[in-house]
Design a protein around this motif. Structure first.
Motif, PDB file in Angstrom:
ATOM      1  N   ARG A 180      32.447  -9.628  38.070  1.00 22.30           N
ATOM      2  CA  ARG A 180      32.353  -9.838  39.623  1.00 22.30           C
ATOM      3  C   ARG A 180      32.781  -9.299  40.369  1.00 22.30           C
ATOM      4  N   GLU A 181      33.550  -8.269  40.183  1.00 17.11           N
ATOM      5  CA  GLU A 181      34.083  -7.131  40.971  1.00 17.11           C
ATOM      6  C   GLU A 181      33.518  -5.815  40.693  1.00 17.11           C
ATOM      7  N   TRP A 184      33.559  -1.455  42.510  1.00 16.95           N
ATOM      8  CA  TRP A 184      33.869  -0.545  43.835  1.00 16.95           C
ATOM      9  C   TRP A 184      32.649  -0.197  44.356  1.00 16.95           C
ATOM     10  N   PRO A 241      36.657  -2.365  47.085  1.00 14.42           N
ATOM     11  CA  PRO A 241      36.179  -3.426  46.016  1.00 14.42           C
ATOM     12  C   PRO A 241      35.260  -4.289  46.680  1.00 14.42           C
ATOM     13  N   ILE A 242      34.278  -4.888  45.906  1.00 15.74           N
ATOM     14  CA  ILE A 242      33.165  -5.649  46.610  1.00 15.74           C
ATOM     15  C   ILE A 242      32.994  -6.879  45.283  1.00 15.74           C
ATOM     16  N   TRP A 243      32.653  -8.099  45.579  1.00 13.29           N
ATOM     17  CA  TRP A 243      31.991  -9.087  44.639  1.00 13.29           C
ATOM     18  C   TRP A 243      30.688  -8.804  44.509  1.00 13.29           C
ATOM     19  N   ASN A 283      33.091   0.530  38.219  1.00 15.92           N
ATOM     20  CA  ASN A 283      33.789  -0.504  37.626  1.00 15.92           C
ATOM     21  C   ASN A 283      35.377  -0.301  37.849  1.00 15.92           C
TER      22      ASN A 283
END
Length: 99
Positions: free
Chosen positions: A21-22, A24, A38-40, A72
Motif C-alpha cells: 500500500r506504500e 516512494w 512515501p505515498i499510498w 518500494n
C-alpha cells in the motif's frame, strides 16, 4: 516470461505490488532538486495510482517534470518503476480507481 538469472518473474513483481500500500515517489523540482516521499498507492496491474493535494511539493514537481521514479524502499528486494506521471481527470477512470 522466461526468468533471467538475477531477476524475478514479472508475476512475482505484480503480486508484490498488489499486496503493498506504500511506495516512494521520487520527483525533481523546477530547479532540478530531487525529492522523495512515501505515498499510498494502488497498482491495477498496468499503472500505479496515487493522490496528492495540488499544492503538495510532489504535485508541483510533477506538473513541471512528469518523469518520476517509484520504489518500494527495500534495498534487499527492490522494485523500481520509472515512468511518466499523468493527472487523471476522466470521471469514469476516477470512479474506477476509487472503487
Amino acid at each position: 516470461m522466461k526468468a533471467i538469472r538475477g531477476h524475478i518473474p514479472w508475476s512475482n513483481v505484480d503480486r508484490r505490488l498488489r499486496s503493498m500500500r506504500e511506495i516512494w515517489v521520487a520527483t525533481a523540482s523546477p530547479s532540478g532538486r530531487p525529492d522523495a516521499t512515501p505515498i499510498w498507492f494502488w497498482w491495477d496491474g498496468e499503472a500505479v495510482h496515487f493522490t496528492c493535494a495540488a499544492v503538495a511539493r510532489k504535485a508541483r514537481n510533477i506538473a513541471h517534470e512528469p518523469e518520476v521514479v517509484l520504489l518500494n524502499g527495500d534495498g534487499a528486494d527492490p522494485i523500481i518503476i520509472k515512468g511518466r506521471a499523468e493527472r487523471v481527470t476522466d470521471r469514469d477512470e476516477l470512479e474506477r480507481v476509487d472503487r
